[in-house]
Design a protein around this motif. Structure first.
Motif, PDB file in Angstrom:
ATOM      1  N   ALA A  18       0.816  -1.210   0.000  1.00  0.00           N
ATOM      2  CA  ALA A  18       0.000   0.000   0.000  1.00  0.00           C
ATOM      3  C   ALA A  18       0.848   1.257   0.000  1.00  0.00           C
ATOM      4  N   GLY A  19       2.150   1.114   0.014  1.00  0.00           N
ATOM      5  CA  GLY A  19       3.043   2.269   0.002  1.00  0.00           C
ATOM      6  C   GLY A  19       3.139   2.979   1.336  1.00  0.00           C
ATOM      7  N   ARG A  20       2.867   2.282   2.423  1.00  0.00           N
ATOM      8  CA  ARG A  20       2.901   2.900   3.745  1.00  0.00           C
ATOM      9  C   ARG A  20       4.029   2.288   4.559  1.00  0.00           C
ATOM     10  N   GLY A  21       4.795   3.172   5.224  1.00  0.00           N
ATOM     11  CA  GLY A  21       5.883   2.704   6.055  1.00  0.00           C
ATOM     12  C   GLY A  21       5.458   2.602   7.505  1.00  0.00           C
ATOM     13  N   PRO A  22       6.411   2.451   8.427  1.00  0.00           N
ATOM     14  CA  PRO A  22       6.076   2.311   9.843  1.00  0.00           C
ATOM     15  C   PRO A  22       5.442   3.560  10.443  1.00  0.00           C
ATOM     16  N   LEU A  23       5.735   4.729   9.848  1.00  0.00           N
ATOM     17  CA  LEU A  23       5.251   5.994  10.379  1.00  0.00           C
ATOM     18  C   LEU A  23       4.673   6.816   9.234  1.00  0.00           C
ATOM     19  N   VAL A  24       3.478   7.364   9.450  1.00  0.00           N
ATOM     20  CA  VAL A  24       2.779   8.083   8.380  1.00  0.00           C
ATOM     21  C   VAL A  24       2.396   9.473   8.874  1.00  0.00           C
ATOM     22  N   VAL A  25       2.619  10.497   8.033  1.00  0.00           N
ATOM     23  CA  VAL A  25       2.114  11.848   8.302  1.00  0.00           C
ATOM     24  C   VAL A  25       0.664  11.880   7.840  1.00  0.00           C
ATOM     25  N   LEU A  26      -0.254  11.835   8.789  1.00  0.00           N
ATOM     26  CA  LEU A  26      -1.673  11.771   8.469  1.00  0.00           C
ATOM     27  C   LEU A  26      -2.224  13.132   8.071  1.00  0.00           C
ATOM     28  N   ASP A  27      -1.685  14.194   8.680  1.00  0.00           N
ATOM     29  CA  ASP A  27      -2.170  15.538   8.373  1.00  0.00           C
ATOM     30  C   ASP A  27      -1.072  16.547   8.662  1.00  0.00           C
TER      31      ASP A  27
ATOM     32  N   LYS B 168      10.934  11.242  24.278  1.00  0.00           N
ATOM     33  CA  LYS B 168      10.659  10.615  22.992  1.00  0.00           C
ATOM     34  C   LYS B 168       9.140  10.567  22.836  1.00  0.00           C
ATOM     35  N   ILE B 169       8.678  10.393  21.615  1.00  0.00           N
ATOM     36  CA  ILE B 169       7.249  10.352  21.343  1.00  0.00           C
ATOM     37  C   ILE B 169       6.879   8.943  20.920  1.00  0.00           C
ATOM     38  N   THR B 170       6.013   8.292  21.681  1.00  0.00           N
ATOM     39  CA  THR B 170       5.600   6.926  21.389  1.00  0.00           C
ATOM     40  C   THR B 170       4.343   6.936  20.532  1.00  0.00           C
ATOM     41  N   LEU B 171       4.367   6.151  19.451  1.00  0.00           N
ATOM     42  CA  LEU B 171       3.269   6.132  18.486  1.00  0.00           C
ATOM     43  C   LEU B 171       2.734   4.705  18.339  1.00  0.00           C
ATOM     44  N   PRO B 172       1.744   4.316  19.170  1.00  0.00           N
ATOM     45  CA  PRO B 172       1.133   2.997  19.018  1.00  0.00           C
ATOM     46  C   PRO B 172       0.394   2.906  17.684  1.00  0.00           C
ATOM     47  N   LYS B 173       0.161   1.690  17.248  1.00  0.00           N
ATOM     48  CA  LYS B 173      -0.494   1.465  15.966  1.00  0.00           C
ATOM     49  C   LYS B 173      -1.869   2.133  15.922  1.00  0.00           C
ATOM     50  N   GLY B 174      -2.063   2.970  14.902  1.00  0.00           N
ATOM     51  CA  GLY B 174      -3.362   3.564  14.658  1.00  0.00           C
ATOM     52  C   GLY B 174      -3.712   4.775  15.498  1.00  0.00           C
ATOM     53  N   GLU B 175      -2.888   5.114  16.500  1.00  0.00           N
ATOM     54  CA  GLU B 175      -3.198   6.254  17.361  1.00  0.00           C
ATOM     55  C   GLU B 175      -2.568   7.529  16.809  1.00  0.00           C
ATOM     56  N   LYS B 176      -3.343   8.608  16.789  1.00  0.00           N
ATOM     57  CA  LYS B 176      -2.852   9.883  16.275  1.00  0.00           C
ATOM     58  C   LYS B 176      -2.075  10.624  17.353  1.00  0.00           C
TER      59      LYS B 176
ATOM     60  N   GLU C 252       1.119  22.277  12.568  1.00  0.00           N
ATOM     61  CA  GLU C 252       0.709  21.091  13.318  1.00  0.00           C
ATOM     62  C   GLU C 252       0.890  19.862  12.443  1.00  0.00           C
ATOM     63  N   ILE C 253       1.617  18.877  12.970  1.00  0.00           N
ATOM     64  CA  ILE C 253       1.903  17.639  12.241  1.00  0.00           C
ATOM     65  C   ILE C 253       1.243  16.492  12.977  1.00  0.00           C
ATOM     66  N   THR C 254       0.354  15.778  12.297  1.00  0.00           N
ATOM     67  CA  THR C 254      -0.316  14.621  12.890  1.00  0.00           C
ATOM     68  C   THR C 254       0.345  13.349  12.392  1.00  0.00           C
ATOM     69  N   LEU C 255       0.906  12.578  13.310  1.00  0.00           N
ATOM     70  CA  LEU C 255       1.608  11.339  12.989  1.00  0.00           C
ATOM     71  C   LEU C 255       0.801  10.140  13.470  1.00  0.00           C
ATOM     72  N   VAL C 256       0.949   9.018  12.768  1.00  0.00           N
ATOM     73  CA  VAL C 256       0.316   7.770  13.199  1.00  0.00           C
ATOM     74  C   VAL C 256       1.257   6.611  12.882  1.00  0.00           C
ATOM     75  N   GLY C 257       1.414   5.701  13.842  1.00  0.00           N
ATOM     76  CA  GLY C 257       2.233   4.513  13.625  1.00  0.00           C
ATOM     77  C   GLY C 257       1.413   3.409  12.967  1.00  0.00           C
ATOM     78  N   THR C 258       2.056   2.573  12.174  1.00  0.00           N
ATOM     79  CA  THR C 258       1.347   1.507  11.463  1.00  0.00           C
ATOM     80  C   THR C 258       1.781   0.118  11.900  1.00  0.00           C
ATOM     81  N   ARG C 259       2.690   0.016  12.870  1.00  0.00           N
ATOM     82  CA  ARG C 259       3.174  -1.289  13.311  1.00  0.00           C
ATOM     83  C   ARG C 259       2.444  -1.749  14.569  1.00  0.00           C
TER      84      ARG C 259
END
Length: 299
Positions: A63-72, A198-206, A120-127
């Motif tokens: 799907a072209g998505r890596g471990p970390l995605v800039v959602l917005d 550090k900033i922890t990014l659980p899967k699917g959480e913004k 404002e940068i919205t990040l989401v983890g995919t792992r």
């Protein structure tokens, strides 16, 4: 006709024996095709086995998505935690600007934030295993230049953010992300954030990061590099402004250097003919003289 003169009956030739199905040409053709497909599929499966990844990673990679995605990615404009002022290009459409101020000058009219630019940068983890952001830094695309001049627009007020704001001074050597300290002496420069956090990014959480870039006297263009830990290794993501453009902020130029300057509508200044307007525009030279005279209105 007498029996003697009767013609002999012609015997029918025996029907040919049916050809076995495995000897038919169409069977040979199908065998060749099926064999080729099976060989190709076998090669694909073998390649997948040789480079095996968990199913979720394989699906994300396809799907072209890596471990970390800039959602917005959102520019923060007036009247919230945006710029102190804005500068439009010298050739901007004056008729449009005279009629109405854009809600977000930087996004709608190509203006550049003066002294500070907030995003404002919205990040989401995919792992399944949480991704950890361990560093964020601005990287200049070119050396900073003298401040921009053109058409200056005041920002009548600024809001107060309840979010954690990371401040960076892009006009200084080796800029780092600092925790905003409004009570400090150095324009919001607090302690380095990623030295102790550090900033922890659980899967699917913004997770929303607000970044404020400052420049006192120069025009700077940069992108952000985000270092994170995922899949057992450290990786880097480059974050650009919308349209793959660099972020921008400019220092404050001399008043007289601007082609035009819009006055703050809160002062209630009238035009030369005495008419009232919320969008009074005067030359940079007129504004500089007004300031020297200690006046809030030019006429």
């Amino acid at each position: 006709m007498s029996p003697r003169n009767k013609l002999p009956r012609r015997r029918r030739a025996p029907a040919p024996a049916p050809v076995a199905w495995w000897k038919r040409p169409v069977t040979w053709l199908l065998t060749i095709v099926v064999g080729a497909v099976a060989t190709w599929l076998g090669a694909v499966v073998l390649g997948m086995i040789n480079q095996w990844k968990p199913a979720n990673e394989l699906a994300e990679e396809l799907a072209g998505r890596g471990p970390l995605v800039v959602l917005d990615l959102k520019h923060v404009p007036y009247p919230d935690e945006g710029a102190l002022d804005y500068v439009y290009p010298a050739g901007a459409d004056l008729a449009r600007l005279d009629a109405e101020r854009p809600d977000d000058p930087a996004v709608e009219a190509g203006a550049v934030d003066i002294e500070r630019s907030t995003w404002e940068i919205t990040l989401v983890g995919t792992r399944d295993e949480a991704v950890e952001a361990v560093d964020l830094r601005p990287v200049l695309v070119e050396p900073c230049r003298p401040p921009l001049t053109g058409i200056r627009e005041p920002n009548e007020s600024q809001g107060a953010s309840e979010k954690v704001v990371l401040v960076t001074h892009v006009d200084r050597p080796n800029p780092r992300m600092l925790v905003e300290d409004l009570g400090g002496e150095d324009a919001g420069a607090g302690a380095p954030f990623f030295a102790t956090h550090k900033i922890t990014l659980p899967k699917g959480e913004k997770n929303v990061i607000q970044v404020r870039a400052r420049s006192a006297k120069q025009h700077c263009r940069w992108r952000l590099e985000l270092d994170y830990l995922a899949d057992g290794r450290r990786q880097t993501m480059v974050i650009s402004a919308p349209g793959a453009k660099p972020f921008e902020v400019t220092g404050r130029a001399d008043d007289a250097a601007h082609t035009w300057i819009y006055l703050n509508s809160l002062n209630g200044c009238r035009a030369k003919d005495g008419s009232k307007t919320d969008r009074l525009r005067i030359t940079g030279a007129e504004y500089a003289q007004m300031v020297r005279d200690g006046r809030t209105c030019p006429y």
